[in-house]
Design an enzyme around this catalytic site. Structure first.
Site, PDB file in Angstrom:
ATOM      1  N   GLU A  33      -2.212   7.463  -4.227  1.00 37.88           N
ATOM      2  CA  GLU A  33      -1.510   8.426  -3.373  1.00 37.88           C
ATOM      3  C   GLU A  33      -2.373   8.734  -2.143  1.00 37.88           C
ATOM      4  OE1 GLU A  33       1.771   8.625  -3.684  1.00 37.88           O
ATOM      5  OE2 GLU A  33       1.661   9.419  -5.716  1.00 37.88           O
ATOM      6  N   SER A 124      11.100   9.945  -1.996  1.00 37.30           N
ATOM      7  CA  SER A 124      11.380   9.182  -0.776  1.00 37.30           C
ATOM      8  C   SER A 124      12.849   8.992  -0.436  1.00 37.30           C
ATOM      9  CB  SER A 124      10.727   7.808  -0.849  1.00 37.30           C
ATOM     10  OG  SER A 124       9.368   7.961  -0.905  1.00 37.30           O
ATOM     11  N   ASP A 170       6.503   3.874   1.060  1.00 41.17           N
ATOM     12  CA  ASP A 170       7.865   4.234   0.645  1.00 41.17           C
ATOM     13  C   ASP A 170       8.891   3.215   1.135  1.00 41.17           C
ATOM     14  OD1 ASP A 170       6.382   6.390  -0.071  1.00 41.17           O
ATOM     15  OD2 ASP A 170       7.347   7.818   1.280  1.00 41.17           O
TER      16      ASP A 170
END
Ligand code: GLA
Length: 383
Positions: A33, A124, A170
């Site tokens: 992340e 997302s 994403d």
């Protein structure tokens, strides 16, 4: 995704007409992340929740769009100064503009869309929207843009028309997703490898805190700036460091006195997170889910205490998972609200979900939401 609803509403709004249907998914991310804009690795997969849009060319130079879930409409031209005012319409406009900037010749169209990716849950929904239109317009106008560029068109839309300086994860996951597989993606080279993901005896569970913090976008951009500042400082001594992905903790320590304490913590998190993705990769190849889970907890700790993108509610869900003996748990996506992703042994699933709902409601006065997701294909034409 409710294809029939889109069909009916499109016909209603556009004089009984029908067009072509396209869909793109949201994503989960097992680990990695805030590493994407640091040139690092991520481990996402597309899911069975996404956006579906019907589109028909209308022979004008205008786009007429309907956001079915919001019950709103927008009409805009395709020049740079035609930017619509509605937030959701900026995504469609941005995709059109980014295609035009790349030399793609497009004209007006009518469209209606709807989605089932929860908004603001870290799954997302915006990338799903961008990918749907990038994929659809490329197909309808036979532009011949490759899939890598389609993902970049979505990302550039965020940068130039939404104001979020996101990485590529994403949009990449939404375009390149593959049923049953997560993907290890190198966000610098865009090399990727699919990992069939079917952890026998475990379930992946998303628990949505139903919290979305305001100013999350500007806080996100600030995190990115911190990382870029630190990378630039390290680069003075180590010219090979293009991104934090190339740096080590030793290199970071060399510049400790030149950077703020806050920037130090941000960079420490990123450097450690890049390594955790590698650890998880090795562990998955051996079927060692205990290590996968351990790294997920460490990611949560880093996102909460060093990167500071968690919040009380997400920390609480993470603690609850730990107390219930869940194998791995962490905040997923950009943070500042949204979901935790949990790797849960089958036999613990019922007790964990029950306890999480009970204790969360006790503490915050409302329940979290539970999503079971299936890892699915990326952007596609439905018919
Ligand atoms: C958001 C961004 C991604 C990525 C994640 C955090 O989802 O859009 O590019 O940075 O946050 O990993």
């Amino acid at each position: 995704m409710d294809v029939e609803k889109v069909r009916k509403s499109f016909a209603k709004h556009f004089d009984g007409a029908s067009g072509s249907l396209y869909a793109s998914p949201g994503r989960i991310n097992l680990i990695g992340e805030h590493t994407d804009y640091n040139g690092g690795f991520v481990f996402p997969g597309a899911i069975d929740k996404g956006m579906v849009a019907e589109i028909k060319l209308n022979g004008t130079d205008k786009v007429r769009a309907v956001a079915l879930d919001l019950n709103e409409t927008a009409e805009f031209g395709l020049n740079e100064n035609d930017q619509p005012s509605q937030g959701w319409a900026k995504y469609i406009f941005g995709v059109c503009r980014e295609i035009i900037k790349r030399g793609g010749e497009i004209s007006g169209f009518d469209t209606a869309f709807s989605g089932d990716v929860p908004l603001g849950a870290g799954m997302s929904s915006s990338a799903a929207l961008e990918s749907t239109y990038a994929f659809a317009l490329n197909d309808l106008f036979t532009l011949g843009i490759d899939k890598f560029e389609l993902a970049k068109i979505g990302q550039a839309t965020e940068h130039n028309y939404v104001g979020v300086m996101c990485g590529i994860m994403d949009q990449f996951a939404s375009i390149f997703g593959k049923e049953g597989s997560l993907m290890l993606l190198d966000c610098r080279s865009l090399e990727h490898k699919y990992f069939p993901f079917n952890p026998e005896g475990y379930r992946l569970v998303l628990l949505d805190s139903v919290i979305k913090h305001e100013l999350a976008d500007s806080a996100y951009n600030k995190r990115r700036q911190s990382c870029e500042r630190v990378a630039a400082t390290i680069r003075k001594n180590h010219p090979e460091v293009e991104f934090l992905r190339d740096a080590t903790i030793d290199m970071l320590n060399e510049v400790k006195s030149e950077i703020s304490e806050e920037d130090y913590m941000r960079a420490q998190y990123v450097i450690e997170e890049v390594q955790r993705v590698m650890d998880v990769c090795d562990a998955l190849e051996k079927g060692d889910y205990e290590t996968v889970g351990d790294r997920m907890y460490k990611t949560h700790y880093g996102m909460s205490k060093l990167y500071e993108v968690s919040c009380e509610e997400l920390d609480f869900l993470n603690d609850t998972a730990k107390k219930c003996g869940v194998t791995g748990s962490r905040v997923m996506g950009g943070g500042f609200g949204g979901c935790t992703i949990n790797l849960v042994k089958e036999e613990l699933y019922d007790d964990f979900v029950k306890e999480a709902f009970r204790s969360y409601k006790d503490k915050f006065g409302h329940e979290p939401k539970l999503y079971d997701v299936v890892i699915s294909d990326g952007a596609r034409k439905l018919c």
